[in-house]
Design a protein around this motif. Structure first.
Motif, PDB file in Angstrom:
ATOM      1  N   LEU A 135       0.795  -1.221   0.000  1.00 43.05           N
ATOM      2  CA  LEU A 135       0.000   0.000   0.000  1.00 43.05           C
ATOM      3  C   LEU A 135       0.834   1.280   0.000  1.00 43.05           C
ATOM      4  N   PRO A 136       1.903   1.379   0.799  1.00 45.57           N
ATOM      5  CA  PRO A 136       2.701   2.616   0.744  1.00 45.57           C
ATOM      6  C   PRO A 136       3.282   2.891  -0.641  1.00 45.57           C
ATOM      7  N   LEU A 137       3.718   1.840  -1.348  1.00 49.63           N
ATOM      8  CA  LEU A 137       4.264   2.034  -2.688  1.00 49.63           C
ATOM      9  C   LEU A 137       3.168   2.335  -3.696  1.00 49.63           C
ATOM     10  N   LEU A 138       2.016   1.718  -3.542  1.00 45.55           N
ATOM     11  CA  LEU A 138       0.891   2.016  -4.436  1.00 45.55           C
ATOM     12  C   LEU A 138       0.433   3.454  -4.263  1.00 45.55           C
ATOM     13  N   THR A 139       0.495   3.936  -3.039  1.00 46.82           N
ATOM     14  CA  THR A 139       0.093   5.319  -2.774  1.00 46.82           C
ATOM     15  C   THR A 139       0.997   6.314  -3.485  1.00 46.82           C
ATOM     16  N   GLU A 140       2.255   5.930  -3.731  1.00 42.40           N
ATOM     17  CA  GLU A 140       3.200   6.801  -4.417  1.00 42.40           C
ATOM     18  C   GLU A 140       2.976   6.839  -5.926  1.00 42.40           C
ATOM     19  N   SER A 141       2.131   5.973  -6.445  1.00 45.58           N
ATOM     20  CA  SER A 141       1.862   5.929  -7.884  1.00 45.58           C
ATOM     21  C   SER A 141       0.790   6.938  -8.268  1.00 45.58           C
ATOM     22  N   ALA A 142       0.908   7.468  -9.470  1.00 45.33           N
ATOM     23  CA  ALA A 142      -0.110   8.389  -9.992  1.00 45.33           C
ATOM     24  C   ALA A 142      -1.261   7.643 -10.650  1.00 45.33           C
ATOM     25  N   ALA A 143      -1.105   6.329 -10.843  1.00 45.45           N
ATOM     26  CA  ALA A 143      -2.147   5.566 -11.538  1.00 45.45           C
ATOM     27  C   ALA A 143      -2.126   4.117 -11.057  1.00 45.45           C
ATOM     28  N   ALA A 144      -2.287   3.928  -9.748  1.00 44.00           N
ATOM     29  CA  ALA A 144      -2.138   2.591  -9.181  1.00 44.00           C
ATOM     30  C   ALA A 144      -3.351   1.715  -9.480  1.00 44.00           C
ATOM     31  N   ALA A 145      -3.070   0.452  -9.783  1.00 47.67           N
ATOM     32  CA  ALA A 145      -4.123  -0.524 -10.053  1.00 47.67           C
ATOM     33  C   ALA A 145      -3.779  -1.846  -9.405  1.00 47.67           C
ATOM     34  N   VAL A 146      -4.746  -2.430  -8.724  1.00 43.46           N
ATOM     35  CA  VAL A 146      -4.607  -3.749  -8.127  1.00 43.46           C
ATOM     36  C   VAL A 146      -5.590  -4.683  -8.815  1.00 43.46           C
ATOM     37  N   ILE A 147      -5.109  -5.854  -9.215  1.00 37.18           N
ATOM     38  CA  ILE A 147      -5.975  -6.858  -9.833  1.00 37.18           C
ATOM     39  C   ILE A 147      -5.871  -8.132  -9.015  1.00 37.18           C
ATOM     40  N   ASN A 148      -6.988  -8.576  -8.462  1.00 34.12           N
ATOM     41  CA  ASN A 148      -7.050  -9.810  -7.687  1.00 34.12           C
ATOM     42  C   ASN A 148      -7.657 -10.912  -8.545  1.00 34.12           C
ATOM     43  N   THR A 149      -6.988 -12.040  -8.632  1.00 35.65           N
ATOM     44  CA  THR A 149      -7.483 -13.136  -9.459  1.00 35.65           C
ATOM     45  C   THR A 149      -8.457 -13.995  -8.673  1.00 35.65           C
ATOM     46  N   SER A 150      -9.735 -13.869  -8.993  1.00 37.61           N
ATOM     47  CA  SER A 150     -10.769 -14.692  -8.391  1.00 37.61           C
ATOM     48  C   SER A 150     -11.050 -15.864  -9.327  1.00 37.61           C
ATOM     49  N   SER A 151     -12.284 -16.295  -9.425  1.00 39.81           N
ATOM     50  CA  SER A 151     -12.672 -17.435 -10.256  1.00 39.81           C
ATOM     51  C   SER A 151     -14.188 -17.451 -10.376  1.00 39.81           C
ATOM     52  N   ILE A 152     -14.715 -18.067 -11.415  1.00 40.84           N
ATOM     53  CA  ILE A 152     -16.163 -18.228 -11.515  1.00 40.84           C
ATOM     54  C   ILE A 152     -16.718 -19.057 -10.379  1.00 40.84           C
ATOM     55  N   PHE A 153     -15.853 -19.849  -9.742  1.00 36.98           N
ATOM     56  CA  PHE A 153     -16.324 -20.629  -8.600  1.00 36.98           C
ATOM     57  C   PHE A 153     -16.502 -19.767  -7.361  1.00 36.98           C
ATOM     58  N   GLY A 154     -16.012 -18.527  -7.380  1.00 38.94           N
ATOM     59  CA  GLY A 154     -16.271 -17.597  -6.276  1.00 38.94           C
ATOM     60  C   GLY A 154     -17.743 -17.222  -6.201  1.00 38.94           C
ATOM     61  N   PRO A 155     -18.297 -16.649  -7.275  1.00 39.40           N
ATOM     62  CA  PRO A 155     -19.719 -16.311  -7.236  1.00 39.40           C
ATOM     63  C   PRO A 155     -20.665 -17.488  -7.440  1.00 39.40           C
ATOM     64  N   SER A 156     -20.187 -18.595  -8.048  1.00 37.67           N
ATOM     65  CA  SER A 156     -21.123 -19.666  -8.386  1.00 37.67           C
ATOM     66  C   SER A 156     -21.006 -20.911  -7.507  1.00 37.67           C
ATOM     67  N   GLY A 157     -19.827 -21.192  -6.989  1.00 40.79           N
ATOM     68  CA  GLY A 157     -19.627 -22.422  -6.230  1.00 40.79           C
ATOM     69  C   GLY A 157     -19.492 -23.623  -7.150  1.00 40.79           C
ATOM     70  N   ALA A 158     -18.979 -24.724  -6.590  1.00 45.27           N
ATOM     71  CA  ALA A 158     -18.798 -25.941  -7.376  1.00 45.27           C
ATOM     72  C   ALA A 158     -18.609 -27.114  -6.427  1.00 45.27           C
ATOM     73  N   ILE A 159     -19.204 -28.243  -6.745  1.00 46.52           N
ATOM     74  CA  ILE A 159     -19.105 -29.438  -5.907  1.00 46.52           C
ATOM     75  C   ILE A 159     -17.644 -29.872  -5.780  1.00 46.52           C
ATOM     76  N   GLY A 160     -17.202 -30.060  -4.557  1.00 42.17           N
ATOM     77  CA  GLY A 160     -15.839 -30.501  -4.294  1.00 42.17           C
ATOM     78  C   GLY A 160     -14.837 -29.382  -4.127  1.00 42.17           C
ATOM     79  N   TYR A 161     -15.273 -28.157  -4.346  1.00 41.73           N
ATOM     80  CA  TYR A 161     -14.355 -27.016  -4.321  1.00 41.73           C
ATOM     81  C   TYR A 161     -14.668 -26.050  -3.170  1.00 41.73           C
ATOM     82  N   ALA A 162     -15.083 -26.572  -2.027  1.00 39.96           N
ATOM     83  CA  ALA A 162     -15.508 -25.696  -0.935  1.00 39.96           C
ATOM     84  C   ALA A 162     -14.428 -24.691  -0.539  1.00 39.96           C
ATOM     85  N   ALA A 163     -13.224 -25.164  -0.286  1.00 42.81           N
ATOM     86  CA  ALA A 163     -12.152 -24.262   0.144  1.00 42.81           C
ATOM     87  C   ALA A 163     -11.786 -23.281  -0.965  1.00 42.81           C
ATOM     88  N   TYR A 164     -11.645 -23.794  -2.178  1.00 44.85           N
ATOM     89  CA  TYR A 164     -11.262 -22.936  -3.302  1.00 44.85           C
ATOM     90  C   TYR A 164     -12.330 -21.883  -3.561  1.00 44.85           C
TER      91      TYR A 164
END
Length: 254
Positions: A135-164
């Motif tokens: 965060l301190p380094l991102l604050t020093e940027s004039a155009a900071a962007a963070v991209i978090n890699t989720s998955s379709i199983f985040g909003p939808s769920g899937a059998i066998g993938y409870a933890a994921y």
């Protein structure tokens, strides 16, 4: 699909500094390839040191500024060392891609606390630590962007993938909250939500995974996701924050 069939790079990230976790192979390596081709100075971070060094060397051979750093995303001290290395050379960070992740397939009735905790620590806590530490380094940027890699199983769920699925749903909540908290500092935070992807991470996935349920009838090539990450990292997405960019071949439209 091959890289040659994708839209050409435009240099829209020239002069920017990017850190990609899980950057040794798969999606992370593809992101490093694309962001460096767009002109960014790229740091690839991973625990797979041999593969990471090879990936970085291959990108340097084409003239890109790419450095490999050893980083276990569950280790706060490792994050602090990574922050120090980037701060010493650049004094800022423009793009953080929280891409590192693991997966296992286990029914809830058979899940162990150890495996559950390990997966959430890597996939979710790792991203939190990265965001907090950088965060301190991102604050020093004039155009900071963070991209978090989720998955379709985040909003939808899937059998066998409870933890994921839980970890990827948690990333969506982290993304939205961070977007609200960090907007006053000019830091954008978005989530990439891939469908099935052809990477070593899912090489042992049962059967054909989500392909039968994907209208386009295949997994994504990692370079297709890298194009989405380059967009989210760039000024082309400057009015996007707290949202999800779904790249799933139509899976959620069913």
């Amino acid at each position: 699909m091959t890289t040659a069939s994708l839209p050409p790079c435009t240099g829209r990230l020239a002069g920017r500094v990017a850190l990609i976790t899980g950057g040794a192979r798969g999606q992370g390596a593809a992101h490093g390839d694309r962001l460096s081709a767009e002109g960014a100075t790229v740091y690839l971070a991973d625990v797979l040191d041999d593969e990471g060094e090879q990936t970085a060397a291959a990108l340097r051979d084409r003239g890109s500024d790419v450095t490999y750093l050893h980083l276990d995303v569950t280790d706060p001290d490792g994050w602090a060392a990574t922050e120090s290395a980037i701060a010493e050379r650049h004094g800022r960070l423009d793009v953080l891609v929280n891409n590192a992740g693991i997966v296992h397939v286990t029914p809830i009735a058979e899940e162990t606390l150890e495996a559950w905790s390990r997966l959430l620590t890597v996939n979710l806590t790792g991203a939190f630590l990265g965001l907090q530490t950088m965060l301190p380094l991102l604050t020093e940027s004039a155009a900071a962007a963070v991209i978090n890699t989720s998955s379709i199983f985040g909003p939808s769920g899937a059998i066998g993938y409870a933890a994921y699925a839980a970890s990827k749903a948690g990333l969506l909540g982290l993304t939205r909250t961070a977007a609200l908290e960090l907007a006053p500092a000019g830091i954008r935070v978005n989530a990439l939500v891939p469908g099935g992807v052809a990477t070593p991470l899912n090489a042992n996935e049962p059967g054909t995974g989500v392909v039968p349920e994907t209208p386009l009838g295949r997994r994504a090539d990692p370079v297709e996701l890298a194009s989405a990450v380059a967009f989210l990292a760039s000024d082309d997405a400057r009015f996007m924050t707290g949202t999800e960019l779904v790249v799933d071949g139509g899976f959620r439209a069913r």
